[in-house]
Design an enzyme around this catalytic site. Sequence first.
Site, PDB file in Angstrom:
ATOM      1  N   ARG A  24     -16.601 -29.213   5.961  1.00 34.68           N
ATOM      2  CA  ARG A  24     -15.629 -29.477   7.022  1.00 34.68           C
ATOM      3  C   ARG A  24     -16.179 -30.439   8.069  1.00 34.68           C
ATOM      4  O   ARG A  24     -15.442 -31.256   8.619  1.00 34.68           O
ATOM      5  CB  ARG A  24     -15.182 -28.157   7.662  1.00 34.68           C
ATOM      6  CG  ARG A  24     -14.244 -27.374   6.752  1.00 34.68           C
ATOM      7  CD  ARG A  24     -13.969 -25.949   7.231  1.00 34.68           C
ATOM      8  NE  ARG A  24     -13.729 -25.794   8.639  1.00 34.68           N
ATOM      9  CZ  ARG A  24     -12.630 -25.255   9.179  1.00 34.68           C
ATOM     10  NH1 ARG A  24     -11.647 -24.835   8.406  1.00 34.68           N
ATOM     11  NH2 ARG A  24     -12.526 -25.119  10.480  1.00 34.68           N
ATOM     12  N   SER A  25     -17.466 -30.395   8.327  1.00 35.30           N
ATOM     13  CA  SER A  25     -18.076 -31.368   9.248  1.00 35.30           C
ATOM     14  C   SER A  25     -17.942 -32.779   8.689  1.00 35.30           C
ATOM     15  O   SER A  25     -17.785 -33.742   9.444  1.00 35.30           O
ATOM     16  CB  SER A  25     -19.553 -31.042   9.485  1.00 35.30           C
ATOM     17  OG  SER A  25     -19.692 -29.787  10.112  1.00 35.30           O
ATOM     18  N   ARG A  62     -10.924 -43.616  13.006  1.00 36.54           N
ATOM     19  CA  ARG A  62     -10.525 -44.053  14.343  1.00 36.54           C
ATOM     20  C   ARG A  62     -11.385 -45.221  14.826  1.00 36.54           C
ATOM     21  O   ARG A  62     -10.883 -46.130  15.491  1.00 36.54           O
ATOM     22  CB  ARG A  62     -10.592 -42.897  15.338  1.00 36.54           C
ATOM     23  CG  ARG A  62      -9.470 -41.912  15.214  1.00 36.54           C
ATOM     24  CD  ARG A  62      -8.141 -42.512  15.682  1.00 36.54           C
ATOM     25  NE  ARG A  62      -7.106 -41.515  15.621  1.00 36.54           N
ATOM     26  CZ  ARG A  62      -6.114 -41.493  14.728  1.00 36.54           C
ATOM     27  NH1 ARG A  62      -6.011 -42.452  13.824  1.00 36.54           N
ATOM     28  NH2 ARG A  62      -5.224 -40.530  14.742  1.00 36.54           N
ATOM     29  N   HIS A  95      -9.921 -48.153  13.336  1.00 38.29           N
ATOM     30  CA  HIS A  95      -8.685 -48.513  14.040  1.00 38.29           C
ATOM     31  C   HIS A  95      -8.979 -49.295  15.320  1.00 38.29           C
ATOM     32  O   HIS A  95      -8.139 -50.066  15.789  1.00 38.29           O
ATOM     33  CB  HIS A  95      -7.870 -47.264  14.387  1.00 38.29           C
ATOM     34  CG  HIS A  95      -7.248 -46.604  13.199  1.00 38.29           C
ATOM     35  ND1 HIS A  95      -6.956 -45.257  13.188  1.00 38.29           N
ATOM     36  CD2 HIS A  95      -6.858 -47.083  11.994  1.00 38.29           C
ATOM     37  CE1 HIS A  95      -6.417 -44.950  12.020  1.00 38.29           C
ATOM     38  NE2 HIS A  95      -6.351 -46.041  11.273  1.00 38.29           N
ATOM     39  N   SER A 123     -23.954 -31.984  11.887  1.00 40.43           N
ATOM     40  CA  SER A 123     -24.434 -30.839  11.111  1.00 40.43           C
ATOM     41  C   SER A 123     -24.723 -29.698  12.064  1.00 40.43           C
ATOM     42  O   SER A 123     -25.631 -29.802  12.891  1.00 40.43           O
ATOM     43  CB  SER A 123     -25.704 -31.210  10.332  1.00 40.43           C
ATOM     44  OG  SER A 123     -26.256 -30.071   9.696  1.00 40.43           O
ATOM     45  N   GLY A 124     -23.960 -28.629  11.945  1.00 37.74           N
ATOM     46  CA  GLY A 124     -24.164 -27.493  12.832  1.00 37.74           C
ATOM     47  C   GLY A 124     -25.591 -26.985  12.793  1.00 37.74           C
ATOM     48  O   GLY A 124     -26.269 -26.890  13.813  1.00 37.74           O
ATOM     49  N   SER A 125     -26.077 -26.684  11.601  1.00 38.01           N
ATOM     50  CA  SER A 125     -27.425 -26.143  11.447  1.00 38.01           C
ATOM     51  C   SER A 125     -28.498 -27.209  11.599  1.00 38.01           C
ATOM     52  O   SER A 125     -29.623 -26.912  12.008  1.00 38.01           O
ATOM     53  CB  SER A 125     -27.575 -25.493  10.069  1.00 38.01           C
ATOM     54  OG  SER A 125     -27.532 -26.483   9.047  1.00 38.01           O
ATOM     55  N   GLY A 126     -28.149 -28.439  11.238  1.00 42.09           N
ATOM     56  CA  GLY A 126     -29.143 -29.501  11.209  1.00 42.09           C
ATOM     57  C   GLY A 126     -30.094 -29.381  10.035  1.00 42.09           C
ATOM     58  O   GLY A 126     -31.115 -30.065   9.983  1.00 42.09           O
ATOM     59  N   GLU A 127     -29.745 -28.515   9.081  1.00 43.52           N
ATOM     60  CA  GLU A 127     -30.621 -28.256   7.940  1.00 43.52           C
ATOM     61  C   GLU A 127     -29.952 -28.513   6.594  1.00 43.52           C
ATOM     62  O   GLU A 127     -30.485 -28.121   5.557  1.00 43.52           O
ATOM     63  CB  GLU A 127     -31.137 -26.806   7.987  1.00 43.52           C
ATOM     64  CG  GLU A 127     -31.987 -26.481   9.202  1.00 43.52           C
ATOM     65  CD  GLU A 127     -33.298 -27.279   9.272  1.00 43.52           C
ATOM     66  OE1 GLU A 127     -33.742 -27.825   8.235  1.00 43.52           O
ATOM     67  OE2 GLU A 127     -33.877 -27.369  10.372  1.00 43.52           O
ATOM     68  N   THR A 128     -28.806 -29.173   6.580  1.00 42.33           N
ATOM     69  CA  THR A 128     -28.130 -29.485   5.322  1.00 42.33           C
ATOM     70  C   THR A 128     -28.972 -30.503   4.558  1.00 42.33           C
ATOM     71  O   THR A 128     -29.248 -31.595   5.064  1.00 42.33           O
ATOM     72  CB  THR A 128     -26.718 -30.034   5.593  1.00 42.33           C
ATOM     73  OG1 THR A 128     -26.011 -29.098   6.410  1.00 42.33           O
ATOM     74  CG2 THR A 128     -25.958 -30.273   4.298  1.00 42.33           C
ATOM     75  N   SER A 155     -16.585 -22.575  12.056  1.00 46.96           N
ATOM     76  CA  SER A 155     -15.293 -23.126  12.497  1.00 46.96           C
ATOM     77  C   SER A 155     -15.328 -23.690  13.910  1.00 46.96           C
ATOM     78  O   SER A 155     -14.811 -24.783  14.153  1.00 46.96           O
ATOM     79  CB  SER A 155     -14.194 -22.068  12.395  1.00 46.96           C
ATOM     80  OG  SER A 155     -13.908 -21.776  11.050  1.00 46.96           O
ATOM     81  N   GLU A 201     -17.109 -27.023  14.001  1.00 48.64           N
ATOM     82  CA  GLU A 201     -16.328 -28.065  13.329  1.00 48.64           C
ATOM     83  C   GLU A 201     -15.146 -28.516  14.183  1.00 48.64           C
ATOM     84  O   GLU A 201     -14.872 -29.716  14.293  1.00 48.64           O
ATOM     85  CB  GLU A 201     -15.853 -27.541  11.974  1.00 48.64           C
ATOM     86  CG  GLU A 201     -16.995 -27.246  11.027  1.00 48.64           C
ATOM     87  CD  GLU A 201     -16.752 -26.074  10.093  1.00 48.64           C
ATOM     88  OE1 GLU A 201     -17.678 -25.741   9.336  1.00 48.64           O
ATOM     89  OE2 GLU A 201     -15.643 -25.477  10.116  1.00 48.64           O
ATOM     90  N   ASP A 261     -12.818 -37.249  19.074  1.00 51.84           N
ATOM     91  CA  ASP A 261     -11.604 -37.813  19.674  1.00 51.84           C
ATOM     92  C   ASP A 261     -11.829 -38.195  21.138  1.00 51.84           C
ATOM     93  O   ASP A 261     -11.303 -39.206  21.609  1.00 51.84           O
ATOM     94  CB  ASP A 261     -10.433 -36.843  19.540  1.00 51.84           C
ATOM     95  CG  ASP A 261      -9.810 -36.859  18.149  1.00 51.84           C
ATOM     96  OD1 ASP A 261     -10.104 -37.777  17.354  1.00 51.84           O
ATOM     97  OD2 ASP A 261      -9.011 -35.947  17.853  1.00 51.84           O
TER      98      ASP A 261
END
Length: 185
Positions: free
Chosen positions: A46-47, A57, A60, A86-91, A149, A152, A160
């Site tokens: 989702r990130s 954008r 655009h 990356s929420g965890s920063g570990e992906t 969630s 994200e 935005d």
Amino acid sequence: MKTTEYVAEILNELHNSAAYISNEEADQLADHILSSHQIFTAGAGRSGLMAKSFAMRLMHMGFNAHIVGEILTPPLAEGDLVIIGSGSGETKSLIHTAAKAKSLHGIVAALTINPESSIGKQADLIIRMPGSPKDQSNGSYKTIQPMGSLFEQTLLLFYDAVILKLMEKKGLDSETMFTHHANLE
């Protein structure tokens, strides 16, 4: 709880999350975007969807924006900006993306809950984001929402908001940006 009550609680969480974001860090990201020849966005799951929406954008607005891993993505050049959410920063795949960008002398911006993460340690710019990791048992930020969630959603709203800041700096409006919108639909 009713569905609309859940919506209200989610909106409340998002409202509160804005206070955790540094305007200084956000302004630094905007300045890096303005000074970069090419901008690459990356994320997983989702990130990654949020990263794609941000690149869209930016395009655009007339920026030379790309999504890491797409078949039309050009090569990174020295000084180009890579924005990794990356929420965890570990992906693992994103750790590799950050390392590869650094080896090519790119600038890495990390948007993460965990600035001390593997990605955070490689970043030239860190934007600390609120949220809870997917495994909420290790998180200090409480949310009613599952897994990542809140991170994200906050990521999308932050992207935005950065677009609005860039529009202000470049003197652009939505009508002007629409001239860069796809027209083969």
